[in-house]
Design an enzyme around this catalytic site. Structure first.
Site, PDB file in Angstrom:
ATOM      1  N   GLY A  10      87.958 -28.531-111.064  1.00 36.74           N
ATOM      2  CA  GLY A  10      86.881 -29.078-111.880  1.00 36.74           C
ATOM      3  C   GLY A  10      87.170 -28.873-113.345  1.00 36.74           C
ATOM      4  O   GLY A  10      88.229 -28.344-113.726  1.00 36.74           O
ATOM      5  N   GLY A  12      85.067 -28.266-117.410  1.00 34.43           N
ATOM      6  CA  GLY A  12      83.849 -28.015-118.164  1.00 34.43           C
ATOM      7  C   GLY A  12      84.098 -28.225-119.640  1.00 34.43           C
ATOM      8  O   GLY A  12      85.173 -28.686-120.057  1.00 34.43           O
ATOM      9  N   ASP A 130      72.669 -20.953-119.607  1.00 32.70           N
ATOM     10  CA  ASP A 130      73.243 -22.241-119.203  1.00 32.70           C
ATOM     11  C   ASP A 130      73.154 -22.406-117.689  1.00 32.70           C
ATOM     12  O   ASP A 130      74.130 -22.801-117.035  1.00 32.70           O
ATOM     13  CB  ASP A 130      74.693 -22.360-119.681  1.00 32.70           C
ATOM     14  CG  ASP A 130      75.186 -23.812-119.679  1.00 32.70           C
ATOM     15  OD1 ASP A 130      74.338 -24.732-119.701  1.00 32.70           O
ATOM     16  OD2 ASP A 130      76.411 -24.032-119.654  1.00 32.70           O
TER      17      ASP A 130
END
Length: 317
Positions: A10, A12, A130
């Site tokens: 992934g 970010g 977050d």
């Protein structure tokens, strides 16, 4: 370790994550930070803050690499990835992207316990700032683990307030006081707000909620309040049992309590756990969430965009 970054898991805002393998055979997740982003604060936050933690619902930092501007963080590997991929998307029919109501309930109880630990269980209180599905990882048993502490802040256990130079977090999950101090001060209750918005997003995604034509600009919690709280239980569709109906209603009520505009009106994470584990009949209906306009204009130096656009932005809307 990553076999030349062969398998990407992934990405970010601060870097990409790759699957790796340690010499002893353990799989790990390697987060390689982008040197062009930030001034290194996110790296220090991760190493310092997460190294203070030890909890089943907080991801484990196994180590880090630092060589000049090259920085990487080594985490335990989570086979089921992030909670984000389990949010229902229209047209998605993959069985492995489906979570039952009971499974979803246990995931959110686990996240609540992880946040309660960060807020009260550490010697130094950690505010994550977050919380969102992308930052909740699931192990092979679907046990949730809070990750990505790049925006986190430390404060003493007796000090509920933190100071920040500007807003931090992800649009759609950020508490109002993070944008505009007229709503209150930034504290552990800011994480509670993000947690509540995440619950409502997962509920909305699971029910494949589609807002009516003409209501696309309606503040999503207002909409879910009207359509999923102020309705007869018989109108809740797609549920197969009374137990599942109770789970859904309980999660909606808890989510709406968590996103109250005034931080003082939101429950602590300890109270959230009590609400989730208690009887749905004992939960009072929360006040209608209202955030159509700020109490006073938002200074340009505080908000990154107009507050009207922020107030109606919701990840699944």
């Amino acid at each position: 370790m990553t076999n030349s970054y062969k398998e990407k898991l992934g990405q970010g805002g601060y870097g990409d994550v790759y699957k790796g393998k340690l010499p002893d055979g353990r799989f790990v997740a390697v987060k390689v930070l982008n040197p062009s982003k930030g001034n290194g604060e996110e790296f220090i936050n991760e190493v310092v803050n997460i190294s203070r933690t030890s909890h089943v619902n907080v991801v484990t930092l196994l180590g880090f690499c630092l060589e000049g501007e090259k920085r990487a963080l080594i985490y335990e590997f989570m086979p089921n990835g992030s909670l984000e991929k389990f949010i229902f998307k229209e047209g998605t029919s993959e069985d492995n992207h489906h979570l039952g109501w009971e499974q979803l309930y246990h995931i959110f109880v686990g996240i609540a316990r992880g946040l309660e630990y960060l807020h009260r269980g550490c010697n130094t209180r950690i505010l994550h700032l977050d919380i969102k599905p992308h930052n909740i990882l699931l192990d092979k048993e679907f046990c949730p683990k809070i990750s990505d502490f790049g925006l986190s802040k430390l404060c003493t256990r007796t000090d509920n307030i933190v100071s920040m130079m500007g807003p931090r977090g992800t649009i759609g999950y950020i508490a109002p006081e993070v944008f505009n101090r007229s709503f209150g001060v930034v504290s552990h209750k800011s994480d509670v707000y993000s947690y509540g918005m995440m619950i409502l997003e997962m509920i909305g995604g699971k029910k494949s909620i589609q807002m009516e034509v003409g209501a696309s600009s309606e503040y999503f919690p207002d909409w879910i309040y009207k359509h999923l709280v102020l309705v007869d239980e018989n109108e809740l569709q797609g549920l197969r049992s009374k137990a599942e109906t109770n789970i859904e209603k309980k999660m909606i009520l808890v989510g709406l309590w968590c996103i109250q505009i005034k931080p003082s009106d939101r429950p602590s994470m300890n109270k959230v756990i009590e609400m989730l584990e208690g009887s749905v009949e004992a939960l009072p209906i929360p006040p209608k969430p209202f955030l159509s306009s700020p109490l006073r204009p938002v200074p340009d130096s505080v908000a990154t965009s107009s507050y009207d656009s922020v107030s109606i932005t919701f990840p699944t809307g």
